[in-house]
Design an enzyme around this catalytic site. Sequence first.
Site, PDB file in Angstrom:
ATOM      1  N   CYS A   1      -1.649  11.439   7.262  1.00  0.00           N
ATOM      2  CA  CYS A   1      -2.073  11.990   5.758  1.00  0.00           C
ATOM      3  C   CYS A   1      -3.125  11.175   5.203  1.00  0.00           C
ATOM      4  CB  CYS A   1      -0.822  12.272   5.064  1.00  0.00           C
ATOM      5  SG  CYS A   1      -1.058  13.497   3.464  1.00  0.00           S
TER       6      CYS A   1
ATOM      7  N   ASP B   1      10.672  12.318   0.785  1.00  0.00           N
ATOM      8  CA  ASP B   1       9.745  11.051   0.294  1.00  0.00           C
ATOM      9  C   ASP B   1      10.453  10.160  -0.777  1.00  0.00           C
ATOM     10  OD1 ASP B   1       7.596   9.223   0.682  1.00  0.00           O
ATOM     11  OD2 ASP B   1       6.034  10.673  -0.049  1.00  0.00           O
TER      12      ASP B   1
END
Length: 200
Positions: free
Chosen positions: A7, A128
Amino acid sequence: MAKIKICGITRMEDILAVNVSLPDYIGFVFVKKSRRYVSPQQAARLKTQLSADIAAVGVFVNEAKETVARLLEQGTIDLAQLHGQETEQEIAWIRKRTGKPVIKAVSVQSQMDIARWQESCADYLLLDHGAGGSGQSFDWSLADTCKKRYFLAGGIHIGNIKEALKIGAYAIDLSGGAETNGQKDPEKIAEIVKAVRIQT
């Protein structure tokens, strides 16, 4: 076999690096307060050079659903990753409008955080620490309760990726773990992708 997502892609050099290593996904961050922010125009230019074997994920926080859908329909991104207070109705609207997958990010502090999204219409969850991008991990043992396919994120790097792969996630998602001095590092990207391919 676990998938791998790199990412926070921001530069053409990053695109060249992932085209060599071939992770399954890359992420464009459309969150202006992020140091990894790219504009839709930048992302569109980068996407034109991205290998067709890699899917581009757009990362959003409380973005208008119409904006998310437009980037999916234009082909700038292939999946949407939602980190805000998006509702089930908004997720369903994006999926129906575009026919493209949606990832709903969940900040995990307890099993209840995962439980409330188990029945989501999102195609995947992303588990997360905090709001994401913190470089910190949550208690990965909590992921055992997740019945949906999920991306595991938060503080993953070459030093703990083997442990992360044992959790059973659909995909491993990292950003800072593939960087040196705040920029994507081609050698780290290659090492991380190789570790995932070998392990799985």
